[in-house]
Design a protein around this motif. Structure first.
Motif, short mmCIF file in Angstrom:
data_model
loop_
_atom_site.label_atom_id
_atom_site.label_comp_id
_atom_site.label_asym_id
_atom_site.label_seq_id
_atom_site.Cartn_x
_atom_site.Cartn_y
_atom_site.Cartn_z
N GLN A 19 63.56 47.83 16.59
CA GLN A 19 63.94 46.43 16.40
C GLN A 19 63.12 45.48 17.27
N ASP A 20 62.17 45.98 18.01
CA ASP A 20 61.42 45.14 18.94
C ASP A 20 60.63 44.04 18.23
N TYR A 21 59.99 44.38 17.12
CA TYR A 21 59.19 43.38 16.41
C TYR A 21 60.09 42.27 15.88
N GLU A 40 53.28 42.74 11.93
CA GLU A 40 53.88 43.83 12.69
C GLU A 40 52.81 44.77 13.23
N ARG A 41 51.77 44.99 12.46
CA ARG A 41 50.67 45.85 12.91
C ARG A 41 49.97 45.26 14.13
N GLU A 42 49.71 43.95 14.08
CA GLU A 42 49.08 43.28 15.23
C GLU A 42 49.98 43.34 16.46
N TYR A 43 51.28 43.15 16.24
CA TYR A 43 52.23 43.21 17.35
C TYR A 43 52.17 44.55 18.05
N TRP A 44 52.25 45.64 17.28
CA TRP A 44 52.25 46.97 17.90
C TRP A 44 50.91 47.30 18.54
N ARG A 45 49.81 46.85 17.93
CA ARG A 45 48.49 47.09 18.50
C ARG A 45 48.39 46.43 19.88
N GLU A 46 48.84 45.17 19.97
CA GLU A 46 48.79 44.46 21.25
C GLU A 46 49.77 45.06 22.26
N ARG A 47 50.92 45.48 21.81
CA ARG A 47 51.90 46.07 22.72
C ARG A 47 51.38 47.36 23.34
N ALA A 50 48.59 46.52 25.80
CA ALA A 50 49.14 46.01 27.06
C ALA A 50 49.70 47.15 27.91
N ALA A 51 50.33 48.13 27.28
CA ALA A 51 50.86 49.27 28.01
C ALA A 51 49.73 50.10 28.62
N ASP A 52 48.60 50.19 27.92
CA ASP A 52 47.46 50.92 28.45
C ASP A 52 46.82 50.19 29.63
N ARG A 53 46.81 48.86 29.54
CA ARG A 53 46.22 48.06 30.63
C ARG A 53 47.09 48.09 31.87
N SER A 54 48.38 48.17 31.70
CA SER A 54 49.30 48.12 32.84
C SER A 54 50.38 49.20 32.68
N PRO A 55 50.08 50.44 33.07
CA PRO A 55 51.01 51.55 32.85
C PRO A 55 52.14 51.63 33.89
N VAL A 56 52.76 50.51 34.19
CA VAL A 56 53.78 50.45 35.23
C VAL A 56 55.05 51.19 34.82
#
Length: 60
Positions: A19-21, A40-47, A50-56
């Motif tokens: 349900q995130d999108y 939705e594809r662009e949303y998941w690609r960016e998400r 972002a997780a790869d850039r900042s794996p906190v």
């Protein structure tokens, strides 16, 4: 039994971010009405990027 199965599906879907999108689109429309809504594809690609850039918040 059907009620229990629906509960399991809801639980798994919420863990996987199903349900995130929809929530993101709702947020954009409510708080940023002039902002373009990504697909939705662009949303998941960016998400994921972002997780790869900042794996906190990742466990592994």
């Amino acid at each position: 039994m059907l009620r229990g199965a629906r509960g399991v599906v809801w639980y798994v879907n919420s863990i996987l971010g199903g349900q995130d999108y929809a929530r993101y689109v709702e947020h954009l429309r409510r708080n940023h009405p002039g902002c373009p809504v990504p697909s939705e594809r662009e949303y998941w690609r960016e998400r994921h990027a972002a997780a790869d850039r900042s794996p906190v918040n990742r466990c592994c």
